[in-house]
Design an enzyme around this catalytic site. Structure first.
Site, PDB file in Angstrom:
ATOM      1  N   LEU A 151       0.870  -0.998   0.085  1.00 38.99           N
ATOM      2  CA  LEU A 151      -0.142  -0.037  -0.057  1.00 38.99           C
ATOM      3  C   LEU A 151       0.972   1.241  -0.045  1.00 38.99           C
ATOM      4  CD1 LEU A 151      -2.716  -0.905   2.539  1.00 38.99           C
ATOM      5  CD2 LEU A 151      -2.954  -0.780   0.311  1.00 38.99           C
ATOM      6  N   ASP A 152       0.400   2.462  -0.700  1.00 38.12           N
ATOM      7  CA  ASP A 152       1.110   3.420  -0.474  1.00 38.12           C
ATOM      8  C   ASP A 152       1.211   3.904   1.119  1.00 38.12           C
ATOM      9  OD1 ASP A 152       0.927   3.524  -3.229  1.00 38.12           O
ATOM     10  OD2 ASP A 152      -0.696   5.051  -3.383  1.00 38.12           O
ATOM     11  N   ARG A 153       2.316   4.677   1.122  1.00 38.55           N
ATOM     12  CA  ARG A 153       2.457   5.245   2.601  1.00 38.55           C
ATOM     13  C   ARG A 153       1.092   6.217   2.876  1.00 38.55           C
ATOM     14  NH1 ARG A 153       4.774  10.768   4.251  1.00 38.55           N
ATOM     15  NH2 ARG A 153       4.856  10.733   6.323  1.00 38.55           N
TER      16      ARG A 153
END
Length: 313
Positions: A151-153
């Site tokens: 997942l993106d930050r």
């Protein structure tokens, strides 16, 4: 100048690792493909001129830099073609991220986690200990822990880790075969004049900046199914089903539709870095993941307990 191949925080699964995990941080390594004179200290200082944290002289002195056989390297050690150097990445200063992850599920194969916004998945750039992987390694005795998707930050929600080398490839293959069913939720402006649900497809390619994507004419390579769940004022809550897994797919697709996800600093326009400002999380949540277990055939599903933040009306 010596050439090298550098690997990241996680050592290769089939590598013999001569350094242990240290406070949740796995060693990194690099291959040396040319012999170089001047000694190991000079090489490391030239290779990492902006290194943060303790100096390379200090790291060498305390035995935190070794060769592939686990032999300590010193300042005057030779830099030889074919060497693999192991070391720990370190940061002198790292801003604490004031949000906690929670555990959804654990068995002998998987660890399923509910990730908060702003917490990176793995060490990169200015993040090391304040990452989900290192936090979990500090809290659990799982030396082989690694994420099997990302997942993106900026994105919160469900993410799956493997901690069993024997079955990791089997679970990773679910994502390669697209047999995973992923559901996201997002807050974004109301899309007027749209009949829901609908499918949006486009061709996504790397953008001019390395960290963003863009669309171009051509055969679509990305697909998202969009549902409308509710509206409040000019904001809507959408359920998003990504049928493909392109980088930033949901963020780019919503922006292209004219409804960028609230607080998105990349789309439709990349804004200046907000640094350690945690006041406006991206309103995107990986709500649930479901699949048929490749080992048992049993259906499995995991859901996030987090909620998105509606703006004040």
């Amino acid at each position: 100048m010596a050439r090298f191949v550098r690997k990241g925080h996680q050592a290769a699964a089939n590598a013999v690792v001569p350094l242990p995990v240290k406070d949740g941080v796995a060693p990194s390594y690099l291959w040396i493909t040319d012999t170089r004179t001047g000694g190991m200290l000079a090489f490391l200082e030239a290779r990492f001129p902006d290194v943060a944290g303790p100096s390379w002289a200090e790291r060498l002195a305390r035995g935190d830099v070794v060769d592939g056989q686990g032999e300590r390297l010193g300042a005057d050690s030779h830099v030889r073609q074919g060497m693999r150097i192991w070391y720990y990445r370190e940061l002198e200063h790292e801003t604490p991220i004031p949000f906690e992850e929670s555990i959804i599920f654990q068995d002998e194969h998987l660890l399923v986690v509910d990730k908060p916004h702003f917490l990176p998945m793995i060490p990169t750039g200015r993040f090391l200990r304040e990452t989900l992987l290192v936090r979990l390694k500090q809290g659990f005795d799982l030396p082989h822990l690694t994420p099997i998707h990302r997942l993106d930050r900026e994105t919160a929600g469900v993410v799956i880790f493997s901690h069993n080398l024997a079955t990791r490839g089997t679970y990773q293959s679910m994502f390669q075969k697209r047999s995973i069913r992923k559901v996201y939720e997002a807050l974004a402006p109301v899309l007027e004049g749209r009949a829901f649900p609908f499918t949006y497809r486009s061709r996504m390619v790397d953008g001019d900046k390395f960290f963003v994507m863009r669309e171009e004419p051509g055969e679509p390579n990305s697909e998202t199914f969009v549902e409308l769940l509710e509206t409040r004022g000019g904001v809507a809550r959408y359920r998003l089903h990504p049928h493909t897994g392109r980088k930033h797919q949901l963020r780019l697709h919503m922006a292209a539709l004219g409804a960028p996800i609230l607080n998105d600093a990349f789309y439709p326009v990349a804004l200046p870095c907000k640094g350690d400002d945690f006041s406006a999380p991206l309103q995107l949540l990986a709500r649930a993941i479901a699949f048929d277990d490749p080992l048992t055939g049993a259906p499995r599903s995991f859901a996030s307990a987090r909620a998105l933040d509606w703006p004040a009306l």
